[in-house]
Design a protein around this motif. Structure first.
Motif, PDB file in Angstrom:
ATOM      1  N   GLU A 189       2.925 -16.135 -10.899  1.00  0.00           N
ATOM      2  CA  GLU A 189       1.674 -16.391 -10.843  1.00  0.00           C
ATOM      3  C   GLU A 189       1.303 -16.163  -9.258  1.00  0.00           C
ATOM      4  O   GLU A 189       0.103 -15.548  -9.089  1.00  0.00           O
ATOM      5  N   THR A 190       2.352 -16.408  -8.454  1.00  0.00           N
ATOM      6  CA  THR A 190       2.158 -15.840  -7.033  1.00  0.00           C
ATOM      7  C   THR A 190       1.373 -14.778  -6.782  1.00  0.00           C
ATOM      8  O   THR A 190       0.597 -14.388  -5.828  1.00  0.00           O
ATOM      9  N   TYR A 191       1.659 -13.554  -7.746  1.00  0.00           N
ATOM     10  CA  TYR A 191       1.335 -12.133  -7.470  1.00  0.00           C
ATOM     11  C   TYR A 191      -0.243 -12.355  -7.492  1.00  0.00           C
ATOM     12  O   TYR A 191      -0.881 -11.623  -6.682  1.00  0.00           O
ATOM     13  N   TRP A 192      -1.002 -12.884  -8.445  1.00  0.00           N
ATOM     14  CA  TRP A 192      -2.558 -12.959  -8.480  1.00  0.00           C
ATOM     15  C   TRP A 192      -2.823 -13.626  -7.474  1.00  0.00           C
ATOM     16  O   TRP A 192      -4.093 -13.289  -6.853  1.00  0.00           O
ATOM     17  N   ARG A 193      -2.509 -14.604  -6.828  1.00  0.00           N
ATOM     18  CA  ARG A 193      -2.841 -15.342  -5.647  1.00  0.00           C
ATOM     19  C   ARG A 193      -2.874 -14.481  -4.528  1.00  0.00           C
ATOM     20  O   ARG A 193      -3.788 -14.426  -3.753  1.00  0.00           O
ATOM     21  N   LEU A 194      -1.874 -13.856  -4.499  1.00  0.00           N
ATOM     22  CA  LEU A 194      -1.661 -12.723  -3.318  1.00  0.00           C
ATOM     23  C   LEU A 194      -2.562 -11.713  -3.355  1.00  0.00           C
ATOM     24  O   LEU A 194      -3.303 -11.298  -2.145  1.00  0.00           O
ATOM     25  N   MET A 195      -2.710 -11.056  -4.442  1.00  0.00           N
ATOM     26  CA  MET A 195      -3.988 -10.006  -4.597  1.00  0.00           C
ATOM     27  C   MET A 195      -5.273 -10.803  -4.359  1.00  0.00           C
ATOM     28  O   MET A 195      -6.147 -10.063  -3.604  1.00  0.00           O
ATOM     29  N   GLU A 196      -5.644 -11.798  -4.798  1.00  0.00           N
ATOM     30  CA  GLU A 196      -7.112 -12.506  -4.316  1.00  0.00           C
ATOM     31  C   GLU A 196      -7.196 -12.486  -2.739  1.00  0.00           C
ATOM     32  O   GLU A 196      -8.070 -12.374  -1.990  1.00  0.00           O
ATOM     33  N   VAL A 197      -6.057 -13.005  -2.329  1.00  0.00           N
ATOM     34  CA  VAL A 197      -6.012 -13.150  -0.756  1.00  0.00           C
ATOM     35  C   VAL A 197      -6.300 -12.003  -0.177  1.00  0.00           C
ATOM     36  O   VAL A 197      -7.016 -11.698   0.928  1.00  0.00           O
ATOM     37  N   MET A 198      -5.524 -11.103  -0.264  1.00  0.00           N
ATOM     38  CA  MET A 198      -5.475  -9.518   0.333  1.00  0.00           C
ATOM     39  C   MET A 198      -6.885  -8.952  -0.133  1.00  0.00           C
ATOM     40  O   MET A 198      -7.670  -8.228   0.731  1.00  0.00           O
ATOM     41  N   GLY A 199      -7.331  -9.122  -1.264  1.00  0.00           N
ATOM     42  CA  GLY A 199      -8.586  -8.647  -1.783  1.00  0.00           C
ATOM     43  C   GLY A 199      -9.827  -9.333  -0.935  1.00  0.00           C
ATOM     44  O   GLY A 199     -10.709  -8.386  -0.548  1.00  0.00           O
ATOM     45  N   ALA A 200      -9.742 -10.225  -0.541  1.00  0.00           N
ATOM     46  CA  ALA A 200     -10.773 -10.826   0.269  1.00  0.00           C
ATOM     47  C   ALA A 200     -10.940 -10.237   1.597  1.00  0.00           C
ATOM     48  O   ALA A 200     -12.011 -10.667   2.446  1.00  0.00           O
ATOM     49  N   LEU A 201      -9.896  -9.604   2.152  1.00  0.00           N
ATOM     50  CA  LEU A 201      -9.773  -9.165   3.261  1.00  0.00           C
ATOM     51  C   LEU A 201      -9.904  -7.713   3.353  1.00  0.00           C
ATOM     52  O   LEU A 201      -9.398  -6.784   4.306  1.00  0.00           O
ATOM     53  N   ASP A 202     -10.634  -7.006   2.465  1.00  0.00           N
ATOM     54  CA  ASP A 202     -11.029  -5.498   2.411  1.00  0.00           C
ATOM     55  C   ASP A 202      -9.597  -4.943   2.452  1.00  0.00           C
ATOM     56  O   ASP A 202      -9.255  -3.947   3.228  1.00  0.00           O
ATOM     57  N   LEU A 203      -8.988  -4.963   1.328  1.00  0.00           N
ATOM     58  CA  LEU A 203      -7.784  -4.431   1.132  1.00  0.00           C
ATOM     59  C   LEU A 203      -7.683  -2.780   0.883  1.00  0.00           C
ATOM     60  O   LEU A 203      -8.491  -2.443   0.456  1.00  0.00           O
ATOM     61  N   ARG A 204      -6.781  -2.134   1.707  1.00  0.00           N
ATOM     62  CA  ARG A 204      -6.811  -0.881   1.806  1.00  0.00           C
ATOM     63  C   ARG A 204      -5.822  -0.184   0.472  1.00  0.00           C
ATOM     64  O   ARG A 204      -4.806  -0.773   0.226  1.00  0.00           O
ATOM     65  N   LEU A 205      -6.212   0.589  -0.208  1.00  0.00           N
ATOM     66  CA  LEU A 205      -5.480   0.966  -1.467  1.00  0.00           C
ATOM     67  C   LEU A 205      -5.174   2.551  -1.248  1.00  0.00           C
ATOM     68  O   LEU A 205      -5.806   3.305  -0.817  1.00  0.00           O
ATOM     69  N   TYR A 206      -3.938   2.710  -1.497  1.00  0.00           N
ATOM     70  CA  TYR A 206      -3.172   4.109  -1.447  1.00  0.00           C
ATOM     71  C   TYR A 206      -2.598   4.849  -2.520  1.00  0.00           C
ATOM     72  O   TYR A 206      -2.303   3.942  -3.444  1.00  0.00           O
ATOM     73  N   CYS A 207      -2.296   6.148  -2.440  1.00  0.00           N
ATOM     74  CA  CYS A 207      -1.509   6.807  -3.626  1.00  0.00           C
ATOM     75  C   CYS A 207      -0.155   6.559  -3.650  1.00  0.00           C
ATOM     76  O   CYS A 207       0.628   6.662  -4.535  1.00  0.00           O
ATOM     77  N   CYS A 208       0.348   6.436  -2.481  1.00  0.00           N
ATOM     78  CA  CYS A 208       1.880   6.661  -2.131  1.00  0.00           C
ATOM     79  C   CYS A 208       2.480   5.731  -1.092  1.00  0.00           C
ATOM     80  O   CYS A 208       1.655   5.612   0.087  1.00  0.00           O
ATOM     81  N   SER A 209       3.541   5.724  -0.879  1.00  0.00           N
ATOM     82  CA  SER A 209       4.296   4.935   0.102  1.00  0.00           C
ATOM     83  C   SER A 209       4.158   5.707   1.439  1.00  0.00           C
ATOM     84  O   SER A 209       4.078   4.962   2.554  1.00  0.00           O
ATOM     85  N   GLY A 210       4.407   7.227   1.462  1.00  0.00           N
ATOM     86  CA  GLY A 210       4.378   7.670   2.686  1.00  0.00           C
ATOM     87  C   GLY A 210       3.057   7.568   3.566  1.00  0.00           C
ATOM     88  O   GLY A 210       3.332   7.392   4.685  1.00  0.00           O
ATOM     89  N   GLU A 211       2.047   7.619   2.995  1.00  0.00           N
ATOM     90  CA  GLU A 211       0.625   7.396   3.791  1.00  0.00           C
ATOM     91  C   GLU A 211       0.581   5.932   4.124  1.00  0.00           C
ATOM     92  O   GLU A 211       0.115   5.782   5.128  1.00  0.00           O
ATOM     93  N   MET A 212       1.085   4.826   3.341  1.00  0.00           N
ATOM     94  CA  MET A 212       1.027   3.546   3.930  1.00  0.00           C
ATOM     95  C   MET A 212       2.013   3.560   5.123  1.00  0.00           C
ATOM     96  O   MET A 212       1.515   2.718   5.957  1.00  0.00           O
ATOM     97  N   ILE A 213       3.002   4.027   5.113  1.00  0.00           N
ATOM     98  CA  ILE A 213       4.107   3.885   6.030  1.00  0.00           C
ATOM     99  C   ILE A 213       3.275   4.750   7.468  1.00  0.00           C
ATOM    100  O   ILE A 213       3.508   3.761   8.414  1.00  0.00           O
ATOM    101  N   ASP A 214       2.706   5.753   7.292  1.00  0.00           N
ATOM    102  CA  ASP A 214       2.086   6.531   8.402  1.00  0.00           C
ATOM    103  C   ASP A 214       1.197   5.606   9.031  1.00  0.00           C
ATOM    104  O   ASP A 214       1.028   5.411  10.281  1.00  0.00           O
ATOM    105  N   ASP A 215       0.250   4.867   8.272  1.00  0.00           N
ATOM    106  CA  ASP A 215      -0.749   4.193   8.909  1.00  0.00           C
ATOM    107  C   ASP A 215      -0.246   2.731   9.407  1.00  0.00           C
ATOM    108  O   ASP A 215      -1.013   2.099  10.280  1.00  0.00           O
ATOM    109  N   LEU A 216       0.859   2.169   8.740  1.00  0.00           N
ATOM    110  CA  LEU A 216       1.507   1.158   9.457  1.00  0.00           C
ATOM    111  C   LEU A 216       2.122   1.442  10.823  1.00  0.00           C
ATOM    112  O   LEU A 216       2.088   0.740  11.726  1.00  0.00           O
ATOM    113  N   ALA A 217       2.840   2.641  10.916  1.00  0.00           N
ATOM    114  CA  ALA A 217       3.603   2.871  12.156  1.00  0.00           C
ATOM    115  C   ALA A 217       2.388   3.145  13.243  1.00  0.00           C
ATOM    116  O   ALA A 217       2.944   2.868  14.151  1.00  0.00           O
TER     117      ALA A 217
END
Length: 335
Positions: A189-217
């Motif tokens: 159930e930790t997964y759902w608590r994590l989603m709620e916490v992240m969702g409250a902070l305007d979570l960014r949604l991505y199609c794929c890992s590559g784009e996430m890594i680019d933005d992270l770097a």
């Protein structure tokens, strides 16, 4: 009949060209006479060494390599199984269902462990963990999270740092994102608590890992959740900026799989490529291959590895998927 065959051969290139591919590249052998078409979710840069090694041993071939998202691959392939020889994807559940639906060719001469294949038609060839990847600057002077609960506490402690700077897959569009999300939800159930916490902070949604890594770097985001570890590891130039964390509470590892289309134009050549995938980390090739090998486990797949079995299709049921997506949207898209 000849007219329809000729029409089909003429239309196929037009159909392939009309798709909005993430990437497409033609790899040529020394003396190409036949073309293998591969549709895959793996970035070209990661898969290129495998193709090049194959063509070095099979110079009479060329490989037309198409890259698309995991959900798009499933849709495109099912629309015309004869358009491609091989399908490679990290979305184990979609791949399993396709094979189970009879759209994958059975290869009876491929030797592979029972836990890493399904009915000699779907074959796993890598083991890749879902990772939490963070930008080190965002955690300067603070402990790095080791579990999902640690991540929740770190985000709650400094919400101003992470506002609009956390990313994960959009599970409505990403096949592998949906796979990881459903596996996480089944584990705790930790997964759902994590989603709620992240969702409250305007979570960014991505199609794929590559784009996430680019933005992270580049610092656009500070945390990427459930990224494929292989993509982060391959970004050598970003290693000083990012940290890869494999959560210790309930690790999730998927197996990248491949199958030959039941209507493959070149089934024997495609089968040879599957064998090549399975042997990709032989001693002579190990330095050239960027994707991780399939972990050979003494007693088959362990508790952290998603099993290649019918249970994978549970969350592909229309009603279950609709319910899961609705719950995910309630947690993540908070208005």
């Amino acid at each position: 009949m000849r007219f329809f065959i000729a029409l089909g051969l003429w239309l196929l290139p037009q159909i392939l060209l009309s798709q909005d591919w993430e990437d497409r590249r033609l790899f040529e052998g020394a003396t190409p006479q036949q073309t293998l078409r591969i549709i895959s979710s793996t970035d070209t840069s990661l898969f290129a060494p495998i193709i090049e090694n194959f063509l070095a041993k099979n110079p009479e071939l060329e490989v037309d390599y198409f890259v698309a998202g995991t959900a798009d691959i499933d849709r495109i392939f099912r629309a015309d199984p004869s358009a491609f020889d091989l399908v490679v994807s990290s979305a184990m559940d979609l791949q399993f269902k396709t094979a189970n639906d009879g759209l994958a060719l059975q290869l009876n001469d491929v030797v592979h462990p029972s836990w890493a294949q399904w009915r000699q038609s779907l074959f796993a060839f890598t083991s890749e963990p879902a990772a939490i990847v963070v930008n080190r600057d965002a955690f300067s002077g603070h402990a790095l999270p080791k579990t999902r609960q640690d991540l929740i506490e770190a985000i709650r402690a400094r919400p101003e740092v992470f506002q609009g700077r956390i990313g994960t897959y959009d599970v409505r569009q990403s096949g592998v994102g949906y796979l990881f999300a459903t596996q996480d939800a089944r584990a705790s159930e930790t997964y759902w608590r994590l989603m709620e916490v992240m969702g409250a902070l305007d979570l960014r949604l991505y199609c794929c890992s590559g784009e996430m890594i680019d933005d992270l770097a580049d610092g656009t985001i500070a945390i990427a959740y459930n990224v494929l570890g292989s993509y982060a590891s391959a970004r050598i130039e970003s290693q000083s900026k990012i940290e890869i964390i494999l959560p210790s509470d309930f690790p999730t590892t998927m197996m990248r799989t491949a199958f030959v289309s039941v209507d493959a134009p070149h089934p024997k050549r495609a089968a040879a490529f599957v064998k090549h995938l399975i042997m990709q980390r032989s001693k002579e090739d190990e330095n050239a291959v960027l994707l991780p090998p399939l972990e050979i486990l003494a007693n088959g797949a362990d508790h952290a590895t998603i099993a290649l079995e019918p249970a994978l299709m549970t969350f592909l049921d229309t009603l279950k998927r609709r319910g899961f997506i609705a719950e995910w949207e309630d947690a993540v898209i908070q208005r």
